[in-house]
Scaffold this active site. Structure first.
Site, PDB file in Angstrom:
ATOM      1  CB  CYS A 158      -0.604   0.127   0.917  1.00  0.00           C
ATOM      2  SG  CYS A 158      -0.763  -1.214   2.912  1.00  0.00           S
ATOM      3  CG  HIS A 213      -4.098  -0.469  -2.180  1.00  0.00           C
ATOM      4  ND1 HIS A 213      -2.384  -0.682  -2.577  1.00  0.00           N
ATOM      5  CD2 HIS A 213      -4.303  -0.051  -0.943  1.00  0.00           C
ATOM      6  CE1 HIS A 213      -2.516  -1.511  -1.887  1.00  0.00           C
ATOM      7  NE2 HIS A 213      -3.309  -1.464  -0.342  1.00  0.00           N
ATOM      8  CD  GLN A 232      -0.725  -8.812   0.273  1.00  0.00           C
ATOM      9  OE1 GLN A 232      -0.230  -7.560   0.600  1.00  0.00           O
ATOM     10  NE2 GLN A 232      -1.457  -8.893   0.855  1.00  0.00           N
ATOM     11  CG  ASP A 291      -2.427  -5.373  -2.494  1.00  0.00           C
ATOM     12  OD1 ASP A 291      -3.379  -5.155  -1.876  1.00  0.00           O
ATOM     13  OD2 ASP A 291      -1.071  -5.315  -1.513  1.00  0.00           O
TER      14      ASP A 291
END
Length: 643
Positions: A332, A383, A379, A381
């Site tokens: 992140c 955002h 991951q 992932d």
């Protein structure tokens, strides 16, 4: 006196016990009664019922009753160990999901033969029907008794108890520190089996002494136990560590270090299929793909808060030209730096950025487990940076996308937990309520069942987690979506609003599959290594009957490969029956068998993993069949949610 028994008022003699009530009301239940409740609190059978109390029975078929039965068996097992090995030091022995365990500091290593001896002693205790008796002692007296009995672990636990009075339970000559309650006597211990002995650090701390843990399982009836043992055998057969080796998918190399996965060619090919599918689906859902470095300066992690709140899971800094760098535990902060690299307008939002980002987290040696718990993993992932007015739609889109993706991999049984604001949090109550409502409405819009986990969110925002159930009914947590008010503030990221003011975007963290390593382990066990066609590393194996058909087999292989089918040939000098057996063991979806007749007629003979021989067919027709089967996978997954 009068008491309320299952909402009915009944009269009992003064100072009646639960045991006396159970004897009087035995016809009211066919199940084995193991304890009771007085005014909602679990108690032993010899407890005196106060006048005016509300009373219920706890039976062995109830979760609470099964828990009591299993915990009682941990005491009976500890008694057996102490009889056989008197110098053993006792640690703890709780009940757990599906069973119980007890940790021992024993002078010898427990082997399978020892488990048999311990079981024999347990049987003796059960036959003797020894009464469980609750005892209240002062903490000082309890410490004295445990010190005299040379039980240092019990003394350590007692020293940490703040109460002046503690409870012990005794059956026969065995006494143990315990809150209870327990079954009335050892003869009600039900059906059990000791499973295995393994190592376990005292209190789970690797700096403490390694103890020996004996696991057992127990149920109210023999039928339930047998069904559970059969279930355990199936789990053992599907263990991803065993199948990973048998199918040559991955390995963990001790020379390189624990918790680091080496993907072998077939495993790497499955990973590529997963990644390609993941990327393509993200592009279809209007995500952009990004990449971030594996290391960053320590200051980045101090700004993000990981250095303060997550340091124990991070590796030590690396010195590079006098500056300290950290190998990343999260993706992140890198995504935020990309966001902050230019001025953002309200027109730019939402920004959906996805990355298959490899991260590294410190895990103790004792908790690592194959692919399921590792130190380095990739991951799934992403955002999302959005405006407050976009939050509802974005959260709803994430949940719909995630469930569709999981369905495509063969999962359709979901359980959702919505975690709400904890006592300590950042941001405003208004934002928390808005974000929580967005998560709730998104879940309800799909019609999936969910439960509220009050106060269990992380400090920076509410979250929703989805557990998936595999083919054996086990739950695995993969999907998570979290609303974050913390990082945008810590990194001071903004966007220019329509009125020209600088506003803070909302950041959504989400993972749909979790880590690729863990998800791959779940897939292996879900399918027992027999992957569906679209995931199978080798979709078709071409088998010539005799050496004379080798050239024809090679031409079939080449055509399959050119059309995108993952295929291999087996040209070994082995009988066809042996090669078919080997291919079956490798769980290959289709075998194409070519002999003189097939070569002459320019056909192939097809053998399917699930349906056996399918007869002769033209190669082009077979290829079209394979393409259709693969193509339908994603659509079936989407229809499982939206249809």
């Amino acid at each position: 006196m009068k008491v309320t028994f299952y909402n009915n008022m009944i009269e009992l003699p003064a100072r009646s016990t639960l045991a006396q009530l159970a004897q009087k009301e035995s016809k009211k239940t066919k199940d084995l009664v193991v304890a009771g409740k007085i005014n909602g609190h679990p108690v032993d059978f010899d407890t005196v019922i106060p006048d005016g109390a509300a009373v219920e029975f706890i039976t062995a078929s109830m979760p609470e009753g099964l828990d009591i039965l299993r915990h009682s068996l941990s005491h009976i097992m500890a008694e057996a160990v102490m009889k056989l090995y008197p110098d053993t030091k006792l640690a703890i022995g709780p009940s757990i999901a599906d069973g119980f365990y007890y940790d021992f500091d024993a002078p010898q290593t427990f082997a399978d033969g020892d488990l048999g001896k311990i079981s024999a002693e347990i049987e003796k205790s059960i036959k003797e029907k020894k009464t469980f008796r609750r005892m209240e002692l002062s903490r000082t007296e309890a410490i004295k008794i445990m010190t005299e009995q040379k039980q240092p672990y019990k003394v350590e636990l007692l020293n940490e108890i703040q109460d002046t009075t503690v409870t012990f339970y005794q059956h026969g000559n065995f006494i143990d520190l315990c809150r209870g309650p327990h079954i009335p006597h050892t003869g009600l211990a039900g059906s059990y089996k000791l499973l295995r002995a393994t190592g376990a650090y005292w209190r789970g701390n690797e700096h403490n002494k390694m103890l020996q843990r004996i696991y057992g399982t127990a149920f109210a009836t023999r039928q339930e136990l047998d069904a559970h043992l059969k279930h355990l055998e199936e789990i053992k057969k599907r263990d991803h560590r065993r199948l990973g080796k048998d199918l040559d998918l991955f390995s963990i190399q001790e020379e390189a270090g624990p918790g680091l996965i080496y993907w072998h060619p077939k495993g790497a090919l499955i990973r590529k299929v997963i990644e390609d599918f993941w990327r393509n689906e993200h592009l279809k859902n209007n995500y952009d793909l990004i990449y971030s470095p594996h290391i960053a300066r320590v200051g980045l992690w101090k700004t993000s808060g990981h250095w303060e709140f997550y340091r124990e899971n991070m590796y030590s800094p690396i010195d590079i030209e006098g500056m300290e760098y950290i190998i990343k535990p999260m993706n992140c902060p890198g995504h935020i730096l990309i966001y902050r690299s230019k001025i953002r307008s309200y027109r730019d939002l939402p920004l959906r950025w996805a990355e298959l980002g490899t991260v590294y987290r410190y895990e103790r040696s004792g908790v690592m487990h194959g692919l399921m718990r590792v130190r380095g993993f990739t991951q799934d992932d992403a955002h999302i940076f959005c405006r407050p007015d976009q939050l509802n739609d974005e959260v709803s889109g994430v949940i719909k996308f995630g469930t569709q993706l999981l369905c495509a991999f063969g999962f359709s049984d979901f359980k959702i937990r919505l975690s709400t604001r904890p006592i300590k949090y950042v941001g405003t109550v208004e934002n928390w309520d808005k974000a929580t409502l967005a998560l709730k409405q998104a879940i309800e819009s799909i019609g999936l069942p969910y439960e509220i986990a009050e106060g269990e969110a992380v400090f920076y925002g509410p979250k929703a987690d989805i557990d998936i159930k595999d083919s054996l009914g086990r739950a695995w947590q993969c999907f998570t979506v979290q609303v974050d008010f913390n990082l945008p503030e810590r990194f001071d990221i903004v966007y220019t609003a329509q009125d020209g003011s600088q506003q803070r975007p909302i950041m959504i963290h989400r993972a749909l599959l979790g880590s690729l390593e863990r998800f791959f382990g779940v897939l292996i066990e879900h399918y027992g290594g027999a992957f569906p066609l679209w995931l199978a590393p080798v979709q078709v194996l071409v088998l010539p009957v005799l050496e004379g058909q080798h050239q024809y087999a090679r031409s079939i292989l080449n055509e399959l490969l050119q059309t995108g089918i993952r295929a291999k040939t087996d040209l070994r000098n082995e009988r066809l029956s042996q090669r078919i057996k080997d291919a079956t063991g490798q769980k290959i979806p289709y075998m194409v068998i070519v002999g003189e007749n097939e070569e002459k007629e320019k056909t192939i003979a097809i053998r399917a993993r699930t349906k056996g021989d399918l007869g002769q067919q033209k190669l082009l027709d077979f290829i079209m069949q394979l393409k259709t089967e693969v193509k339908n996978t994603a659509e079936e997954g989407k229809n499982a949610v939206t249809g």
